[in-house]
Design a protein around this motif. Structure first.
Motif, mmCIF file in Angstrom:
data_model
loop_
_atom_site.group_PDB
_atom_site.id
_atom_site.type_symbol
_atom_site.label_atom_id
_atom_site.label_comp_id
_atom_site.label_asym_id
_atom_site.label_seq_id
_atom_site.Cartn_x
_atom_site.Cartn_y
_atom_site.Cartn_z
ATOM 1 N N SER A 157 66.917 45.500 43.850
ATOM 2 C CA SER A 157 65.911 45.752 42.810
ATOM 3 C C SER A 157 65.174 47.071 43.036
ATOM 4 C CB SER A 157 64.903 44.600 42.759
ATOM 5 O OG SER A 157 64.140 44.547 43.951
ATOM 6 N N PHE A 216 59.847 51.430 43.500
ATOM 7 C CA PHE A 216 59.351 50.550 42.438
ATOM 8 C C PHE A 216 59.638 51.128 41.043
ATOM 9 C CE2 PHE A 216 56.848 49.253 46.103
ATOM 10 C CZ PHE A 216 56.883 47.872 46.000
ATOM 11 N N ASN A 246 62.233 50.814 39.099
ATOM 12 C CA ASN A 246 62.784 49.831 38.161
ATOM 13 C C ASN A 246 61.689 48.947 37.568
ATOM 14 O OD1 ASN A 246 65.509 50.586 38.360
ATOM 15 N ND2 ASN A 246 65.811 49.331 40.192
ATOM 16 N N PHE A 247 60.735 48.537 38.399
ATOM 17 C CA PHE A 247 59.657 47.668 37.927
ATOM 18 C C PHE A 247 58.721 48.431 36.992
ATOM 19 C CE2 PHE A 247 61.057 45.934 41.987
ATOM 20 C CZ PHE A 247 61.279 44.605 41.653
ATOM 21 N N GLU A 248 58.481 49.704 37.266
ATOM 22 C CA GLU A 248 57.678 50.514 36.355
ATOM 23 C C GLU A 248 58.390 50.690 35.016
ATOM 24 O OE1 GLU A 248 56.930 54.147 38.342
ATOM 25 O OE2 GLU A 248 55.656 53.267 39.912
ATOM 26 N N LEU A 301 60.385 48.539 33.677
ATOM 27 C CA LEU A 301 60.326 47.273 32.945
ATOM 28 C C LEU A 301 59.070 47.169 32.092
ATOM 29 C CD1 LEU A 301 61.571 44.650 35.590
ATOM 30 C CD2 LEU A 301 62.774 45.424 33.544
ATOM 31 N N SER A 325 66.006 43.875 39.381
ATOM 32 C CA SER A 325 64.551 43.865 39.206
ATOM 33 C C SER A 325 64.140 42.835 38.157
ATOM 34 C CB SER A 325 64.054 45.258 38.811
ATOM 35 O OG SER A 325 64.551 45.651 37.533
ATOM 36 N N VAL A 367 61.602 39.580 38.799
ATOM 37 C CA VAL A 367 60.488 39.229 37.915
ATOM 38 C C VAL A 367 60.653 37.803 37.394
ATOM 39 C CG1 VAL A 367 59.350 39.781 35.733
ATOM 40 C CG2 VAL A 367 60.058 41.619 37.260
#
Length: 312
Positions: free
Chosen positions: A56, A74, A76-78, A80, A286, A290
């Motif tokens: 992820s 991070f 990928n999470f940003e 998203l 990722s 989540v």
């Protein structure tokens, strides 16, 4: 105290070698029995979870091989947070949660009616349980025919009773998710009803007899006896039902493939589409993380809230 300790130590040392070898042999046999299961859990469950968490934080297309891994932290999470398709799938998933209390209420009512007031109970148990054990692919194909906008039986019936413009169901973005929820409700009623019937049969009959002596009516007995004593069963079905809504995939894959216009795209479907169609494994990982956090937080919240309404 010291004398007792010494006596216990001397007694352990005085154990015959046969007894100690037998105990070690039983321990070894136990590990041999559980070993294959532990190895399977590690390889098929724990290792993929760890790999998903690690991936992820990477931007990776597995076609490029291991050399194609690009660590993005991070990122990928940003991404998203600004992905409209992902945010829509999250919204659809939370709307899908409303199917759980609907089929739980229907199942509880049916369980009470069948357990108390119906003959041929075994027939009705099997009849309601059949959709749950049927192939979901076959069920989806049947409902696809039923929901057919032009000549489907449901719309044909609606036209006969005077509705000139019935819904387009799975072809309409406004009704597609509701249609999928209807199918999940229909297939889930049987399992929940069987569990509720088991819970009803565990309630002591003396409580109902005492309520009859006090002159309680049917609603009072349900509200004061049946419903509170079924709360552990309801809690179990609520937790498992919510978790299952985050895993809905097969019926969407057969009927809508996330359409129309992403109206039935849930998180698991978007994860599959990202990983195996667009080949963005890191980004899909990722999404999986989540999804795991959502399920974990919701389950933990239910576990904390159950202290207020579950009666053991």
């Amino acid at each position: 105290m010291e004398t007792t300790t010494r006596a216990a130590a001397n007694q352990s040392l005085a154990k015959p070698k046969k007894v100690r070898s037998l105990e070690s042999g039983e321990t070894l046999a136990g590990w041999l029995f559980v070993g294959p299961m532990l190895i399977g859990v590690f390889i098929l469950v724990l290792l993929p979870i760890l790999a998903t968490i690690v991936l992820s934080f990477a931007d990776w297309n597995f076609v490029q091989g291991w050399n194609g891994i690009n660590w993005v932290g991070f990122g990928n999470f940003e991404k998203l947070l600004h992905d409209s398709q992902f945010l829509r799938s999250v919204r659809n998933n939370f709307l899908f949660l409303f199917a759980v209390p609907i089929y739980m209420i229907i199942s509880m009512v049916l369980a009470v009616i069948i357990d108390r007031h119906v003959y041929l109970k075994s027939y009705f148990k099997v009849a309601y349980f059949m959709p749950y054990i049927s192939s979901i692919v076959a069920v989806a194909v049947v409902w696809q025919v039923l929901f057919q906008p032009s000549y489907g039986p449901i719309n044909q019936f609606l036209k006969t009773i005077g509705i000139d413009n019935p819904p387009m169901w799975i072809a309409d973005p406004h009704y597609a998710l509701i249609s999928i929820m209807m199918i999940v409700v229909w297939t889930s009623i049987g399992f929940n009803m069987i569990i509720y019937i088991a819970g009803l049969q565990s309630i002591p009959k003396d409580l109902y007899e005492a309520a009859d002596i006090d002159g309680a009516n049917g609603w009072t007995k349900f509200a004061r006896i049946t419903f509170p004593l079924l709360s552990p069963t309801s809690f179990f079905l609520l937790v498992t039902g919510i978790i299952s809504t985050f895993k809905v995939f097969d019926v969407i894959a057969v009927m809508t493939q996330g359409g129309p216009i992403g109206s039935t795209s849930l998180m698991v479907w978007y994860l599959y589409d990202t990983a195996f169609v667009n080949l963005k494994v890191g980004y899909a990982s990722s999404i999986a993380v989540v999804l795991f956090l959502f399920v974990l937080l919701i389950t933990f919240g239910q576990w904390m809230a159950q202290k207020r309404w579950v009666n053991y």
